[in-house]
Write a protein that holds these residues in place. Structure first.
Motif, PDB file in Angstrom:
ATOM      1  N   GLY A  26       0.852  -1.183  -0.153  1.00 30.87           N
ATOM      2  CA  GLY A  26      -0.012   0.124   0.140  1.00 30.87           C
ATOM      3  C   GLY A  26       0.873   1.149   0.004  1.00 30.87           C
ATOM      4  N   ASN A  27       1.999   1.266   0.708  1.00 29.65           N
ATOM      5  CA  ASN A  27       2.713   2.228   0.736  1.00 29.65           C
ATOM      6  C   ASN A  27       3.465   2.678  -0.546  1.00 29.65           C
ATOM      7  OD1 ASN A  27       2.320   2.888   3.566  1.00 29.65           O
ATOM      8  ND2 ASN A  27       4.103   1.767   4.268  1.00 29.65           N
ATOM      9  N   LYS A  28       3.487   1.514  -1.450  1.00 23.38           N
ATOM     10  CA  LYS A  28       4.312   2.065  -2.708  1.00 23.38           C
ATOM     11  C   LYS A  28       3.417   2.999  -3.441  1.00 23.38           C
ATOM     12  CE  LYS A  28       6.868  -2.187  -3.197  1.00 23.38           C
ATOM     13  NZ  LYS A  28       7.205  -3.504  -3.601  1.00 23.38           N
ATOM     14  N   HIS A  29       1.866   2.801  -3.147  1.00 26.99           N
ATOM     15  CA  HIS A  29       1.158   3.771  -3.778  1.00 26.99           C
ATOM     16  C   HIS A  29       0.960   5.276  -3.438  1.00 26.99           C
ATOM     17  CE1 HIS A  29       0.248   0.593  -6.907  1.00 26.99           C
ATOM     18  NE2 HIS A  29       0.137  -0.139  -5.858  1.00 26.99           N
ATOM     19  N   GLU A  30       1.487   5.316  -2.273  1.00 32.82           N
ATOM     20  CA  GLU A  30       1.496   6.648  -1.744  1.00 32.82           C
ATOM     21  C   GLU A  30       2.207   7.682  -2.330  1.00 32.82           C
ATOM     22  OE1 GLU A  30       2.072   6.370   2.672  1.00 32.82           O
ATOM     23  OE2 GLU A  30       0.253   5.283   2.943  1.00 32.82           O
ATOM     24  N   LYS A  31       1.714   8.752  -2.527  1.00 34.51           N
ATOM     25  CA  LYS A  31       2.571   9.882  -3.016  1.00 34.51           C
ATOM     26  C   LYS A  31       3.533  10.357  -2.220  1.00 34.51           C
ATOM     27  CE  LYS A  31       1.773  13.765  -5.789  1.00 34.51           C
ATOM     28  NZ  LYS A  31       0.835  15.107  -6.135  1.00 34.51           N
ATOM     29  N   PRO A  32       4.664  10.407  -2.676  1.00 36.77           N
ATOM     30  CA  PRO A  32       5.859  10.675  -1.549  1.00 36.77           C
ATOM     31  C   PRO A  32       5.744  12.275  -1.549  1.00 36.77           C
ATOM     32  CG  PRO A  32       6.947  10.205  -3.899  1.00 36.77           C
ATOM     33  CD  PRO A  32       5.396   9.799  -3.989  1.00 36.77           C
ATOM     34  N   GLU A  33       5.991  12.604  -0.221  1.00 33.15           N
ATOM     35  CA  GLU A  33       5.885  14.046   0.167  1.00 33.15           C
ATOM     36  C   GLU A  33       7.138  14.729  -0.531  1.00 33.15           C
ATOM     37  OE1 GLU A  33       4.621  16.571   3.940  1.00 33.15           O
ATOM     38  OE2 GLU A  33       6.161  15.061   4.234  1.00 33.15           O
ATOM     39  N   ASN A  34       6.563  15.775  -1.523  1.00 37.35           N
ATOM     40  CA  ASN A  34       7.570  16.729  -1.870  1.00 37.35           C
ATOM     41  C   ASN A  34       8.385  17.526  -0.583  1.00 37.35           C
ATOM     42  OD1 ASN A  34       8.844  18.704  -3.130  1.00 37.35           O
ATOM     43  ND2 ASN A  34       7.381  19.539  -4.515  1.00 37.35           N
ATOM     44  N   PRO A  35       9.507  17.339  -0.354  1.00 32.33           N
ATOM     45  CA  PRO A  35      10.271  17.787   0.753  1.00 32.33           C
ATOM     46  C   PRO A  35      10.309  19.449   0.394  1.00 32.33           C
ATOM     47  CG  PRO A  35      11.945  16.986  -0.742  1.00 32.33           C
ATOM     48  CD  PRO A  35      10.600  16.487  -1.469  1.00 32.33           C
ATOM     49  N   LEU A  36      10.170  20.119  -0.760  1.00 27.06           N
ATOM     50  CA  LEU A  36       9.949  21.559  -0.806  1.00 27.06           C
ATOM     51  C   LEU A  36       8.628  22.123  -0.057  1.00 27.06           C
ATOM     52  CD1 LEU A  36      11.608  22.089  -4.199  1.00 27.06           C
ATOM     53  CD2 LEU A  36      12.662  22.288  -2.024  1.00 27.06           C
TER      54      LEU A  36
END
Lengths: 159, 156
Positions: A26-36
């Motif tokens: 499931g985590n693979k489909h989460e959109k990674p947070e943009n660090p900016l």
């Protein structure tokens, strides 16, 4: 008896393995947070975005309502030490300035730590004047504090 | 009744003592940072800054991302780039909110660029944000801004 215990243990192990696999899948489909642009869903962050919007749209009442009475504002070599001082002084000039430029936020992070939050952001300011276009980077640090259950801006440093 | 007064007095005194201890620690860190800038020495920064991903240190329109970036690309190179640097913090005010503190100060920075011989004299403001980690205050963010120093005109 031993067989039953073995079966129970095996079932439990399988449940744990399947749960772990499905969660990691499931985590693979989460959109990674943009660090900016991070931490912007918190209530403290929303105060900052509302304040920015209020300044850009000339909403004096809203902007004032988001400032702590004893807010300390550092801006362009000046220090203002209360919301009254800022609202009755420099704020209108800031609103006028913001309406004359294009401001694009290029990064914004908010970190909440208990009843205090830190917001840091960077914006690209584009100004067109007499056919000439100039650009500069504007930096902002804001401290937001939870006072009597309400998040309010207690310090701003613009440069 | 007298017991209550004594207890409240003791609580008040201990609060003042602890506040004073915090003030002293934070002012001492600010003093060490001043030393670090003036001498191009990264050690006070590595000692007093919390090294974490996403840390940002802002200076008049630019920023360093992370402690190593600040030390290696800003603090230490100034030792070679500047003939001298003098940095003064004054009117330091410290505000506390549990394990968080923010300090603000007036700044005056003077120096000479080695390559061009250009001398600068600027005044401005500094914001330091701190978090108390395992009993010690650590800098988590800084923001400084300055302009060419212009003495205030006296009004007659």
């Amino acid at each position: 008896m031993k067989t039953n215990i073995f079966r129970t243990l095996l079932s439990m192990s399988l449940i744990i393995i399947i749960t772990t696999i499905s969660l990691s899948h499931g985590n693979k489909h989460e959109k990674p947070e943009n660090p900016l642009f991070a931490g912007l869903d918190s209530k403290a962050a929303k105060v900052v975005t509302q304040f920015r919007k209020a300044l850009m749209t000339g909403d004096v009442k809203l902007a004032n309502s988001l400032l702590s009475k004893d807010v300390l504002i550092y801006e362009s070599g000046n220090a203002e030490r209360s919301s009254l001082e800022y609202v009755s002084g420099h704020m209108l000039a800031d609103m006028k300035y913001l309406s004359s430029i294009q401001s694009e936020q290029i990064e914004h992070q908010v970190k909440v730590s208990g009843d205090v939050a830190i917001s840091t952001s960077q914006s690209k300011i584009t100004k067109k004047d007499a056919g000439k276009t100039s650009e500069r980077i504007s930096m902002e640090t804001i401290v937001i504090t939870k006072i009597d259950g309400k998040w309010l801006i207690t310090h701003i440093h613009w440069s | 009744m007298s017991n209550k007064i004594i207890t409240l007095t003791l609580i008040f005194i201990s609060t003042l003592l602890f506040a004073n201890e915090d003030d002293q620690q934070i002012k001492s860190i600010i003093n060490e940072i001043k030393y670090g800038w003036e001498n191009g020495d990264g050690a006070p920064f590595r000692k007093n800054f919390l090294d974490f991903e996403g840390a940002r240190y802002i200076e008049s329109g630019g920023q360093n991302e992370g402690l190593s970036d600040l030390v290696e690309h800003h603090v230490e190179p100034e030792k070679d780039a500047l003939k001298f640097l003098s940095l003064d913090f004054s009117k330091i005010e410290i505000h506390y909110e549990n394990d968080f503190a923010w300090a603000v100060a007036n700044t005056r920075v003077k120096g000479e660029v080695r390559k061009t011989g250009k001398v600068f004299d600027k005044s401005g403001f500094q914001t330091f944000l701190f978090r108390k980690i395992e009993g010690d205050w650590k800098v988590v963010h800084t923001h400084s801004s300055s302009r060419d120093f212009k003495p205030k005109k006296h009004e007659h």
